[in-house]
Structures are given as C-alpha cells and as structure tokens.
Design a protein around this motif. Structure first.
Motif, PDB file in Angstrom:
ATOM      1  N   ALA A   6     -25.686  19.834  12.359  1.00 45.75           N
ATOM      2  CA  ALA A   6     -25.756  18.842  13.435  1.00 45.75           C
ATOM      3  C   ALA A   6     -24.423  18.639  14.156  1.00 45.75           C
ATOM      4  CB  ALA A   6     -26.249  17.500  12.880  1.00 45.75           C
ATOM      5  N   LEU A  46     -29.351   9.305   7.663  1.00 50.40           N
ATOM      6  CA  LEU A  46     -29.782  10.159   8.775  1.00 50.40           C
ATOM      7  C   LEU A  46     -30.144   9.335  10.003  1.00 50.40           C
ATOM      8  CD1 LEU A  46     -31.974  12.919   7.070  1.00 50.40           C
ATOM      9  CD2 LEU A  46     -29.572  13.005   7.719  1.00 50.40           C
ATOM     10  N   THR A  88     -28.024   9.349  13.882  1.00 47.45           N
ATOM     11  CA  THR A  88     -28.521   9.610  15.243  1.00 47.45           C
ATOM     12  C   THR A  88     -27.794   8.774  16.298  1.00 47.45           C
ATOM     13  OG1 THR A  88     -30.334   7.973  15.120  1.00 47.45           O
ATOM     14  CG2 THR A  88     -30.813  10.212  14.350  1.00 47.45           C
ATOM     15  N   PHE A 140     -34.991  15.203  14.172  1.00 49.37           N
ATOM     16  CA  PHE A 140     -33.775  15.983  14.388  1.00 49.37           C
ATOM     17  C   PHE A 140     -34.085  17.305  15.084  1.00 49.37           C
ATOM     18  CE2 PHE A 140     -31.705  12.869  11.969  1.00 49.37           C
ATOM     19  CZ  PHE A 140     -30.345  13.124  11.883  1.00 49.37           C
TER      20      PHE A 140
END
Length: 239
Positions: free
Chosen positions: A105, A140, A144, A218
């Motif tokens: 990511a 998680l 974001t 994701f």
C-alpha cells in the motif's frame, strides 16, 4: 549525505549469496530500500539480521543519495524494543500480515510524518496490550485515512455502505454495497481508538468476513493490490 531517520521494517529479501535488501518506511524519506552487503556471510551477523524482523522500529544512520535505488546503512539501533510482537504467535501473525499490507500500500518516497507517527504508535499499542484480536481491523480502517479513501461518514445512518464509492447510501445499487453484520461492525469501528476495541464483541467467523470486506475495499481503491499471502495464517491462528 548522512542522515539519521527512524524506520519501520516492511520486507527483507535475499540478494545474491550473502546480501539482504530491506524495504522500510522511514520518517524522513518515506519508502526506502537498503542493501546490506555480506550480512549473511557469517553467523556473527545473526544479531544484525534480528533487527530486520517485520515491523521492527529502528533508528538508521544512512549515506543517502537521491538518485540511488538502494541506500546504504552506516549504523543502526533499535528505536523501540518490542516485548511481545515477535514472540507472541498471535501478534507475530498480525505483524506479518500488516507488514505485507504496508509493503503493497505504501509507495511514496517522500516524508509523511503523520502516517509514520500513526504506524509507530499503533504498533507500540499492539505490543503492549493484551486484548488485540480485532487490532488489525481497526488498523486497516484507520490506515485508509492516510491512503485517501477513509469512509465518508456524512450519511452514516443509511442502511448500506458502498465499497466502490466509499460512502453510505440508502439503497443497494451494486455488488459492492454491504449491509447486515459487516455494516454494523463498520459503523462500530468508525471513530473509535484502539483502547475502545474491548467494546467490539465478534466471533472468528465475523472477524474473517469483515477482514475479507476490508481487503476488497483496499483492492478497489489501490492499484495492483492483492490479498496478502499471510492472510491464511492469520485466519488460522484466530479461528
């Protein structure tokens, strides 16, 4: 130029016979890769290799050159010594999973102090707390914020959440709209901190279903994102 920066280890891979390439997220330069020449040559270097476990927090002194793809480490030391993250089997499974997520990511080779601070403090929380079964879910979701697709909560009372649009809505308009248990859990996690995780009561099946949904989120918002290989291990240890 010589710089000293705090860093979080994401991955390490063997290069040639005796070298390691280590990817880190650093406080000063974002994603940076380092080559450690000869570190695998002798058993004397075992202590050095131990520094590069997933999510280790280090302080690095480096000879940094802007146009060099692999940087060199001149000196290093631990910036935060974990007491349980790498020895508790459940926490180490979370650590492997999170490191794999971050390696995919995080792409920017530039400073992002707020993101680095988030990673640093949240991992220290995981290391020092006992009720952590849902840590990776909130981790998680909070991540974001820094990646640019945190859920829009302006219509949070609606009956569906659209993963593709990143917002709540009244009607189910596509296969990416979620409701029921995943929606309830999403609403419960939005806006809380890690200390409030004790209030989240779910079983292993619900945890896995919500994590699958998060990974889909994701995938929809990050190019070339793939489900981590360590997901199976994580699900097994928390089953």
């Amino acid at each position: 130029m010589l710089i000293t920066t705090n860093a979080i280890v994401l991955t390490k891979i063997r290069f040639n016979d005796n070298d390691l390439i280590v990817k880190c997220y650093t406080n000063d330069k974002g994603i940076t890769s380092y080559i450690l020449k000869g570190i695998l040559k002798s058993k004397k270097n075992n202590k050095k290799i131990a520094y590069f476990q997933p999510l280790s927090q280090l302080q690095l002194e480096t000879d940094y050159k802007e146009n060099r793809s692999l940087q060199y480490i001149k000196d290093l030391k631990s910036n935060f010594l974990y007491t349980s993250l790498h020895t508790n089997i459940l926490k180490s499974a979370i650590a492997m999973f999170i490191a794999e997520i971050l390696a995919q990511a995080l792409k920017e080779e530039e400073q992002n102090v707020s993101l680095f601070n988030y990673l640093q403090t949240s991992l220290q929380w995981l290391d020092t707390h006992h009720n952590f079964a849902n840590f990776h879910l909130l981790f998680l979701l909070e991540l974001t914020k820094y990646l640019g697709f945190y859920p829009d909560t302006s219509d949070i009372d609606c009956e569906y959440f659209n993963l593709y649009e990143g917002q709540f809505q009244e009607i189910n308009t596509s296969k990416y709209c979620i409701g029921d248990q995943n929606l309830t859990l999403l609403k419960s996690l939005l806006g809380i901190n890690f200390d409030a995780l004790d209030s989240i009561k779910i079983n292993a099946k619900q945890r896995q279903a919500f994590l699958t949904m998060l990974l889909t989120y994701f995938e929809l918002h990050l190019g070339n994102f793939k489900s981590p290989k360590s997901l199976q291990i994580l699900n097994e240890v928390f089953s």
